[in-house]
Structures are given as C-alpha cells and as structure tokens.
Scaffold this motif. Sequence first.
Motif, PDB file in Angstrom:
ATOM      1  N   ILE A  71       0.854  -1.181   0.000  1.00  0.00           N
ATOM      2  CA  ILE A  71       0.000   0.000   0.000  1.00  0.00           C
ATOM      3  C   ILE A  71       0.888   1.229   0.000  1.00  0.00           C
ATOM      4  CG2 ILE A  71      -0.241   0.044   2.521  1.00  0.00           C
ATOM      5  CD1 ILE A  71      -3.177   1.046   2.019  1.00  0.00           C
ATOM      6  N   THR A  72       0.465   2.238  -0.771  1.00  0.00           N
ATOM      7  CA  THR A  72       1.207   3.486  -0.873  1.00  0.00           C
ATOM      8  C   THR A  72       0.288   4.632  -0.472  1.00  0.00           C
ATOM      9  OG1 THR A  72       2.445   2.572  -2.717  1.00  0.00           O
ATOM     10  CG2 THR A  72       2.558   4.941  -2.426  1.00  0.00           C
ATOM     11  N   LEU A  73       0.809   5.519   0.363  1.00  0.00           N
ATOM     12  CA  LEU A  73       0.087   6.718   0.787  1.00  0.00           C
ATOM     13  C   LEU A  73       0.793   7.910   0.174  1.00  0.00           C
ATOM     14  CD1 LEU A  73      -1.955   8.220   2.655  1.00  0.00           C
ATOM     15  CD2 LEU A  73      -0.202   8.128   4.424  1.00  0.00           C
ATOM     16  N   ASP A  74       0.061   8.696  -0.608  1.00  0.00           N
ATOM     17  CA  ASP A  74       0.632   9.884  -1.238  1.00  0.00           C
ATOM     18  C   ASP A  74      -0.371  11.023  -1.089  1.00  0.00           C
ATOM     19  OD1 ASP A  74       2.242  11.609  -2.621  1.00  0.00           O
ATOM     20  OD2 ASP A  74       1.909  10.691  -4.576  1.00  0.00           O
ATOM     21  N   GLY A  75      -0.216  11.807  -0.056  1.00  0.00           N
ATOM     22  CA  GLY A  75      -1.131  12.914   0.192  1.00  0.00           C
ATOM     23  C   GLY A  75      -2.516  12.411   0.544  1.00  0.00           C
ATOM     24  N   GLU A  76      -3.489  12.675  -0.327  1.00  0.00           N
ATOM     25  CA  GLU A  76      -4.877  12.270  -0.094  1.00  0.00           C
ATOM     26  C   GLU A  76      -5.235  10.975  -0.819  1.00  0.00           C
ATOM     27  OE1 GLU A  76      -7.101  15.623  -1.433  1.00  0.00           O
ATOM     28  OE2 GLU A  76      -6.470  16.887   0.234  1.00  0.00           O
ATOM     29  N   THR A  77      -4.246  10.290  -1.378  1.00  0.00           N
ATOM     30  CA  THR A  77      -4.491   9.099  -2.188  1.00  0.00           C
ATOM     31  C   THR A  77      -3.800   7.871  -1.608  1.00  0.00           C
ATOM     32  OG1 THR A  77      -4.567  10.513  -4.148  1.00  0.00           O
ATOM     33  CG2 THR A  77      -4.303   8.160  -4.529  1.00  0.00           C
ATOM     34  N   THR A  78      -4.523   6.739  -1.605  1.00  0.00           N
ATOM     35  CA  THR A  78      -3.911   5.457  -1.237  1.00  0.00           C
ATOM     36  C   THR A  78      -4.035   4.529  -2.440  1.00  0.00           C
ATOM     37  OG1 THR A  78      -5.989   4.705  -0.250  1.00  0.00           O
ATOM     38  CG2 THR A  78      -4.349   5.620   1.245  1.00  0.00           C
ATOM     39  N   SER A  79      -2.976   3.767  -2.689  1.00  0.00           N
ATOM     40  CA  SER A  79      -2.958   2.821  -3.800  1.00  0.00           C
ATOM     41  C   SER A  79      -2.511   1.467  -3.277  1.00  0.00           C
ATOM     42  CB  SER A  79      -1.968   3.275  -4.878  1.00  0.00           C
ATOM     43  OG  SER A  79      -2.286   4.565  -5.320  1.00  0.00           O
ATOM     44  N   VAL A  80      -3.159   0.399  -3.752  1.00  0.00           N
ATOM     45  CA  VAL A  80      -2.842  -0.951  -3.299  1.00  0.00           C
ATOM     46  C   VAL A  80      -2.421  -1.798  -4.493  1.00  0.00           C
ATOM     47  CG1 VAL A  80      -3.803  -3.045  -2.253  1.00  0.00           C
ATOM     48  CG2 VAL A  80      -4.426  -0.811  -1.343  1.00  0.00           C
ATOM     49  N   ASN A  81      -1.405  -2.640  -4.266  1.00  0.00           N
ATOM     50  CA  ASN A  81      -0.935  -3.594  -5.265  1.00  0.00           C
ATOM     51  C   ASN A  81      -0.723  -4.909  -4.537  1.00  0.00           C
ATOM     52  OD1 ASN A  81       1.623  -5.040  -6.450  1.00  0.00           O
ATOM     53  ND2 ASN A  81       0.711  -3.896  -8.143  1.00  0.00           N
ATOM     54  N   ASN A  82      -1.132  -6.013  -5.144  1.00  0.00           N
ATOM     55  CA  ASN A  82      -0.923  -7.312  -4.517  1.00  0.00           C
ATOM     56  C   ASN A  82      -0.725  -8.384  -5.580  1.00  0.00           C
ATOM     57  OD1 ASN A  82      -3.672  -6.984  -5.270  1.00  0.00           O
ATOM     58  ND2 ASN A  82      -4.222  -8.742  -4.047  1.00  0.00           N
TER      59      ASN A  82
END
Length: 129
Positions: free
Chosen positions: A74-85
Amino acid sequence: MAPAARTKKPAAKKPAAAKKPAAAKKPAAAKPAAKKPAAKKPAAAAAKPAGEPGAGEETYMEFVDEKSSKYWKITLDGETTSVNNGRIGAPMGQDQKPKVHDDAAAARKHYDKMIAAKLKKGYAHAEQP
C-alpha cells in the motif's frame, strides 16, 4: 382386419405477407455543424515513482504458508492510497484503483486501518525485492 393406413394431410400454406411498398426516400438531413474541440484540461501531476523524495509512504508485506506465497503493498501519497498485490515471484501483480480521500488525515486513517487488517490476517512486514 388391418388398420387403415393414415395419410398425412399437407399443411395449409399461409398466404405470403404482402410486401409494403418502398417508402419514399427522405431527403438527407443536413449534417450538424462540427463540434468545437473541448478546452484542454491542465495536465494532472504525474505520479511520483516510489522511493523518490516526496513520493509518499509505502508499506510492503508478505504472507507465506504451505499453501500460498503472496505480497501486499500500500502506498500513501497525500490524499491518495494505492494498493498492489500478487504472488511472490510473479512478474506483475494486480493494481487496485487508487482511492482518493477527502483529506490527508482520512487517507492516513485508511492506510493505517488497511495495514492493521493485513497484520491481523497473518501478513508480516518485509523488504521489497
């Protein structure tokens, strides 16, 4: 006495449907004026690659047992979260659609909640290959 042989009656033919006379062709309608090109939107800021300053925070976790060997990131960048699995060792995992939150605090809360859920399921923090 032998039974009388039955003969089939020929099926009654239905009358052919009368064809409608060809409708008079309508004159071609005038083509609408060409649409004006839409105003160009300002280019969105390009996503920052992980590992660069200001790219945000990233957590990589793995789950390995006798039946599976998988990772979750999971990546947190400001107001955005992105998930990769995906599977460990596979050439490419699955990216989920980035989730945009109302503000950075809501994004941080979601980020921490997702990590806690994975820890509860048995995932462990690991070094990303």
